[in-house]
Design a protein around this motif. Structure first.
Motif, mmCIF file in Angstrom:
data_model
loop_
_atom_site.group_PDB
_atom_site.id
_atom_site.type_symbol
_atom_site.label_atom_id
_atom_site.label_comp_id
_atom_site.label_asym_id
_atom_site.label_seq_id
_atom_site.Cartn_x
_atom_site.Cartn_y
_atom_site.Cartn_z
ATOM 1 N N ALA A 153 0.872 -1.319 -0.104
ATOM 2 C CA ALA A 153 -0.036 0.034 -0.134
ATOM 3 C C ALA A 153 0.788 1.267 0.002
ATOM 4 O O ALA A 153 0.617 2.101 -0.611
ATOM 5 N N VAL A 154 1.899 1.291 0.775
ATOM 6 C CA VAL A 154 2.820 2.649 0.756
ATOM 7 C C VAL A 154 3.571 2.704 -0.333
ATOM 8 O O VAL A 154 3.331 3.651 -1.068
ATOM 9 N N ALA A 155 3.928 1.459 -1.076
ATOM 10 C CA ALA A 155 4.486 1.688 -2.388
ATOM 11 C C ALA A 155 3.515 2.043 -3.560
ATOM 12 O O ALA A 155 3.956 3.127 -4.437
ATOM 13 N N VAL A 156 2.303 1.934 -3.561
ATOM 14 C CA VAL A 156 1.416 2.150 -4.344
ATOM 15 C C VAL A 156 0.953 3.833 -4.257
ATOM 16 O O VAL A 156 0.924 4.384 -5.066
ATOM 17 N N VAL A 157 0.951 4.003 -2.952
ATOM 18 C CA VAL A 157 0.763 5.694 -2.720
ATOM 19 C C VAL A 157 1.880 6.487 -2.933
ATOM 20 O O VAL A 157 1.743 7.531 -3.600
ATOM 21 N N SER A 158 3.130 5.776 -2.751
ATOM 22 C CA SER A 158 4.271 6.507 -3.200
ATOM 23 C C SER A 158 4.381 6.686 -4.740
ATOM 24 O O SER A 158 4.825 7.568 -5.244
ATOM 25 N N ALA A 159 4.059 5.647 -5.548
ATOM 26 C CA ALA A 159 3.902 5.845 -6.886
ATOM 27 C C ALA A 159 2.954 6.823 -7.502
ATOM 28 O O ALA A 159 3.271 7.649 -8.333
ATOM 29 N N LEU A 160 1.895 6.794 -6.791
ATOM 30 C CA LEU A 160 0.580 7.675 -7.198
ATOM 31 C C LEU A 160 1.077 9.110 -6.875
ATOM 32 O O LEU A 160 1.046 10.084 -7.871
ATOM 33 N N ALA A 161 1.882 9.382 -5.678
ATOM 34 C CA ALA A 161 2.359 10.681 -5.390
ATOM 35 C C ALA A 161 3.521 11.250 -6.415
ATOM 36 O O ALA A 161 3.412 12.488 -6.923
ATOM 37 N N SER A 162 4.286 10.596 -6.871
ATOM 38 C CA SER A 162 5.483 10.626 -7.915
ATOM 39 C C SER A 162 4.574 11.111 -8.921
ATOM 40 O O SER A 162 5.134 12.265 -9.655
ATOM 41 N N ILE A 163 3.758 10.312 -9.592
ATOM 42 C CA ILE A 163 2.976 10.710 -10.949
ATOM 43 C C ILE A 163 2.351 11.959 -10.794
ATOM 44 O O ILE A 163 2.379 12.973 -11.650
ATOM 45 N N VAL A 164 1.656 12.412 -9.864
ATOM 46 C CA VAL A 164 0.923 13.400 -9.561
ATOM 47 C C VAL A 164 1.920 14.706 -9.584
ATOM 48 O O VAL A 164 1.825 15.895 -9.970
ATOM 49 N N ASP A 165 3.027 14.229 -8.714
ATOM 50 C CA ASP A 165 4.206 15.506 -8.727
ATOM 51 C C ASP A 165 4.612 15.840 -9.964
ATOM 52 O O ASP A 165 5.061 17.022 -10.262
ATOM 53 N N GLY A 166 4.781 14.873 -10.904
ATOM 54 C CA GLY A 166 5.557 15.219 -12.178
ATOM 55 C C GLY A 166 4.519 15.879 -12.896
ATOM 56 O O GLY A 166 5.066 16.884 -13.817
ATOM 57 N N VAL A 167 3.420 15.493 -13.044
ATOM 58 C CA VAL A 167 2.335 16.268 -13.704
ATOM 59 C C VAL A 167 2.113 17.601 -13.381
ATOM 60 O O VAL A 167 2.174 18.533 -14.099
ATOM 61 N N LEU A 168 2.014 17.988 -12.159
ATOM 62 C CA LEU A 168 2.226 19.248 -11.546
ATOM 63 C C LEU A 168 3.393 20.190 -12.025
ATOM 64 O O LEU A 168 3.402 21.377 -12.118
ATOM 65 N N PHE A 169 4.447 19.395 -11.986
ATOM 66 C CA PHE A 169 5.603 19.943 -11.982
ATOM 67 C C PHE A 169 5.827 20.475 -13.709
ATOM 68 O O PHE A 169 6.110 21.644 -14.003
ATOM 69 N N PHE A 170 5.373 19.485 -14.410
ATOM 70 C CA PHE A 170 5.375 19.960 -15.958
ATOM 71 C C PHE A 170 4.102 21.162 -16.244
ATOM 72 O O PHE A 170 4.207 21.818 -17.156
ATOM 73 N N VAL A 171 2.949 20.924 -15.743
ATOM 74 C CA VAL A 171 1.931 22.078 -16.033
ATOM 75 C C VAL A 171 2.529 23.180 -15.367
ATOM 76 O O VAL A 171 2.221 24.401 -16.191
ATOM 77 N N GLY A 172 2.800 23.406 -14.258
ATOM 78 C CA GLY A 172 3.379 24.855 -13.690
ATOM 79 C C GLY A 172 4.696 25.033 -14.102
ATOM 80 O O GLY A 172 5.331 26.151 -13.805
ATOM 81 N N GLY A 173 5.661 24.126 -14.601
ATOM 82 C CA GLY A 173 6.901 24.623 -14.949
ATOM 83 C C GLY A 173 7.069 25.668 -15.999
ATOM 84 O O GLY A 173 8.147 26.455 -16.057
ATOM 85 N N ARG A 174 6.299 25.531 -17.158
ATOM 86 C CA ARG A 174 6.240 26.812 -17.872
ATOM 87 C C ARG A 174 6.101 28.131 -17.262
ATOM 88 O O ARG A 174 7.025 29.108 -17.721
ATOM 89 N N ASP A 175 5.279 28.246 -16.422
ATOM 90 C CA ASP A 175 5.055 29.609 -15.735
ATOM 91 C C ASP A 175 6.297 29.737 -14.971
ATOM 92 O O ASP A 175 6.628 31.092 -14.862
ATOM 93 N N MET A 176 6.693 28.759 -14.132
ATOM 94 C CA MET A 176 7.967 29.206 -13.325
ATOM 95 C C MET A 176 8.954 29.624 -14.201
ATOM 96 O O MET A 176 9.977 30.216 -14.004
ATOM 97 N N ALA A 177 9.332 28.777 -15.478
ATOM 98 C CA ALA A 177 10.300 29.199 -16.265
ATOM 99 C C ALA A 177 10.343 30.432 -16.563
ATOM 100 O O ALA A 177 11.316 31.427 -17.055
ATOM 101 N N LEU A 178 9.234 31.087 -17.062
ATOM 102 C CA LEU A 178 8.819 32.395 -17.772
ATOM 103 C C LEU A 178 9.187 33.444 -16.434
ATOM 104 O O LEU A 178 9.649 34.663 -16.735
#
Length: 73
Positions: free
Chosen positions: A31-56
């Motif tokens: 269960a911890v491994a599954v939650v960790s994997a999902l958190a990593s995926i969500v973090d990656g998506v949020l980073f790529f979505v907000g990355g352009r604004d941060m770079a600008l």
């Protein structure tokens, strides 16, 4: 007469085998491994979505710092 075929022969009888159960620690770790994997995926998506604004923002701050006249004291 008996309903057990080997009862009268005296041969050893196999004991019924129960299905093995999974330890609670193993299920917890899965269960911890599954939650960790999902958190990593969500973090990656949020980073790529907000990355352009941060770079600008960083680029605008850098350009403003370079083009701004220096103040002397």
């Amino acid at each position: 007469m008996t309903s057990y075929p080997d009862a009268g022969t005296g041969l050893p009888q196999a004991a019924p085998v129960a299905a093995p159960s999974r330890p609670g620690v193993l299920l917890g770790l899965v269960a911890v491994a599954v939650v960790s994997a999902l958190a990593s995926i969500v973090d990656g998506v949020l980073f790529f979505v907000g990355g352009r604004d941060m770079a600008l923002d960083v680029a605008a701050d850098t350009i403003a710092a370079i083009t701004e006249p220096r103040r002397t004291r």
